[in-house]
Design an enzyme around this catalytic site. Structure first.
Site, mmCIF file in Angstrom:
data_model
loop_
_atom_site.group_PDB
_atom_site.id
_atom_site.type_symbol
_atom_site.label_atom_id
_atom_site.label_comp_id
_atom_site.label_asym_id
_atom_site.label_seq_id
_atom_site.Cartn_x
_atom_site.Cartn_y
_atom_site.Cartn_z
ATOM 1 N N LYS A 1 -2.201 -2.417 7.672
ATOM 2 C CA LYS A 1 -3.629 -2.216 7.903
ATOM 3 C C LYS A 1 -4.149 -3.263 8.880
ATOM 4 C CE LYS A 1 -7.907 -1.333 5.359
ATOM 5 N NZ LYS A 1 -8.525 -1.269 4.012
ATOM 6 N N HIS A 26 -2.733 2.746 -5.754
ATOM 7 C CA HIS A 26 -3.327 1.469 -5.368
ATOM 8 C C HIS A 26 -3.572 0.565 -6.576
ATOM 9 C CE1 HIS A 26 -4.639 -0.420 -1.676
ATOM 10 N NE2 HIS A 26 -5.676 -0.933 -2.298
ATOM 11 N N HIS A 78 -4.481 -9.505 3.546
ATOM 12 C CA HIS A 78 -5.935 -9.505 3.723
ATOM 13 C C HIS A 78 -6.314 -10.429 4.876
ATOM 14 C CE1 HIS A 78 -6.722 -8.249 -0.731
ATOM 15 N NE2 HIS A 78 -6.426 -7.226 0.043
ATOM 16 N N TYR A 112 -10.170 -10.303 -7.047
ATOM 17 C CA TYR A 112 -9.257 -10.334 -8.195
ATOM 18 C C TYR A 112 -9.546 -11.498 -9.138
ATOM 19 C CZ TYR A 112 -6.853 -6.922 -5.349
ATOM 20 O OH TYR A 112 -6.574 -5.810 -4.588
ATOM 21 N N ARG A 127 0.854 -1.172 0.000
ATOM 22 C CA ARG A 127 0.000 0.000 0.000
ATOM 23 C C ARG A 127 0.897 1.231 0.000
ATOM 24 N NH1 ARG A 127 -2.276 -3.615 3.782
ATOM 25 N NH2 ARG A 127 -4.404 -4.276 3.282
ATOM 26 N N ARG A 170 -0.979 -2.056 -6.759
ATOM 27 C CA ARG A 170 -1.225 -3.171 -5.832
ATOM 28 C C ARG A 170 -2.267 -4.130 -6.418
ATOM 29 N NH1 ARG A 170 -1.421 -4.847 -0.228
ATOM 30 N NH2 ARG A 170 -3.551 -5.262 0.470
#
Length: 325
Positions: free
Chosen positions: A167, A273, A299, A308, A142, A276
Site C-alpha cells: 500500500k 483484515h 504504516h 491498536y 494484507r 492483521r
C-alpha cells in the site's frame, strides 16, 4: 458529440488508462478510477468533463455524501479519481474543492481476536487456505499482499517476507513465522511441480510488474517470479497473448475465513483484515515497541498504528468495577 466520443467513451477512457499505467498505478486503482469517471459523467447527463467546472465536481461528491450516504473512504476515492482526470488527463487543476460536503469518517476501534479465537479460527481451515490465514496473522500481511506473493519474496534464510509494492507503492520486510516454514516449503514444492507441468504444456507464464515482460521476455516463465498461491486454472491473457496462471483470487480466502468464523461460533465480525489487526495488537501485548510494529505493518505514520493501543485497554483492565467489590 457521438456516444463514442463522450467522456465515458473509448477515447477518453483510453487516455485515462494510459495516464494511470504511465504512473505505474495498480490495476485495482485503474478500474476504480475508470468506474468513478463513468459514474460522474452519467450523473451530469453524459456531458464531457471538459465542459464542467469545479462546482460540478463538488455537486457530485456532495451527492455521494448526502444522497447515496457513502463512507468517507469511498467519497475520497471518488475525489481522487476526478482530480486525476482533471489534472493528469484534461490538464485542468481545480485545486482544493471547498464546496464539497465530505462524509464524516467515524473513528472505529478495529475488531481484534483473542489468541484463543485465532486458534479456533485456524483450526477450522485446512490446506492452502489455512496457510494463507496463518501468514495474515503471523506476518501481518494484507489480503492482497498475501495472494500477490511471489517465490522470490520469501527469504527462508533470514526468516523474512519481502512485501513488494505494498500500500502506497512501498516495499517492506516482515516476519516469516517459524511455525509455517516447513509447510510453506512443502507447498512450494507442489507449486513448482505444477509450474513445470504448465511449462511442458506450453503455459507457465505469469505477468510481470512495470512492463518487465517487454524488457525480459522470458522472465515470466522463471520459477522465482511465480505466485506462491497460484490460481487453480490457467487463462489466456489478451495483453500478453499467452497462457498464464494468475494468483489465487482473494475471494477464495475471504469466503473461507467467513465460514471458519461461523463454524467456530466467534461472535465478532471477522474478515481477513481482522487477522492483521490481531497480529499488531498481540505484538503490542507482548511488549514490542510501537515503531517496530509500525514498520512491520508498513504504516506511513505512527498515528495509524496508535489505534491498536486503544484496543489493548490496559488502563481499563487495571480498574476494578465497584460492582465487584
Amino acid at each position: 458529440m457521438t456516444a463514442g466520443t463522450t467522456a465515458a467513451g473509448p477515447r477518453l477512457l483510453t487516455l485515462v488508462r494510459e495516464a494511470i499505467r504511465t504512473r505505474h498505478y495498480s490495476r485495482r486503482t485503474e478500474e476504480a478510477y475508470v468506474g468513478w469517471i463513468r459514474r460522474y459523467v452519467r450523473f451530469h447527463g453524459t456531458r464531457h468533463p471538459g465542459e464542467l467546472e469545479a462546482g460540478d465536481v463538488a455537486k457530485y461528491l456532495s451527492h455521494l455524501a448526502t444522497r447515496e450516504e457513502v463512507g468517507a473512504s469511498t467519497q475520497n476515492q471518488a475525489l481522487s479519481a476526478l482530480l486525476f482526470l482533471y489534472r493528469d488527463v484534461l490538464g485542468k487543476d481545480f485545486g482544493w474543492l471547498s464546496g464539497v460536503v465530505r462524509a464524516r469518517r467515524p473513528r472505529r476501534v478495529p475488531v481484534v481476536l483473542t489468541r484463543g479465537e485465532v486458534r479456533l479460527l485456524l483450526d477450522r481451515l485446512s490446506g492452502v487456505r489455512r496457510l494463507m490465514a496463518e501468514l495474515l496473522y503471523g506476518s501481518g500481511l494484507r489480503l492482497l499482499e498475501c495472494v500477490q506473493l511471489r517465490v522470490k519474496d520469501l527469504d527462508f534464510g533470514n526468516r523474512e517476507i519481502i512485501v513488494r509494492d505494498g500500500k502506497g507503492a512501498k516495499d517492506r520486510h516482515t516476519l516469516l513465522p517459524e511455525s509455517v516454514r516447513p509447510r510453506l516449503a512443502q507447498h512450494l514444492e507442489a507449486v513448482k511441480a505444477g509450474h513445470m507441468r504448465d511449462r511442458r504444456a506450453g503455459a507457465g507464464r505469469v505477468r510481470l510488474p512495470e512492463a518487465l515482460d517487454r524488457k525480459y521476455p522470458n522472465a515470466g516463465l522463471e520459477w522465482v517470479w511465480q505466485y506462491v498461491f497460484p490460481a487453480t486454472r490457467v487463462h489466456r491473457d489478451p495483453r500478453m497473448q499467452a497462457w498464464t496462471r494468475h494468483h489465487l483470487h482473494e475471494s477464495v480466502l475471504q469466503r473461507a475465513i467467513k465460514q471458519a468464523a461461523a463454524d467456530a461460533a466467534i461472535a465478532k465480525r471477522v474478515s481477513c483484515h481482522t487477522l492483521r489487526h490481531s497480529f499488531a495488537t498481540h505484538l503490542l501485548e507482548d511488549g514490542y515497541d510501537i515503531r517496530t510494529v509500525q514498520e512491520l505493518l508498513g504504516h506511513q505514520d505512527v498515528s495509524t498504528t496508535m489505534i491498536y493501543t486503544h484496543v489493548l485497554k490496559r488502563g481499563l483492565k487495571a480498574v476494578r468495577s465497584p460492582g465487584d467489590m
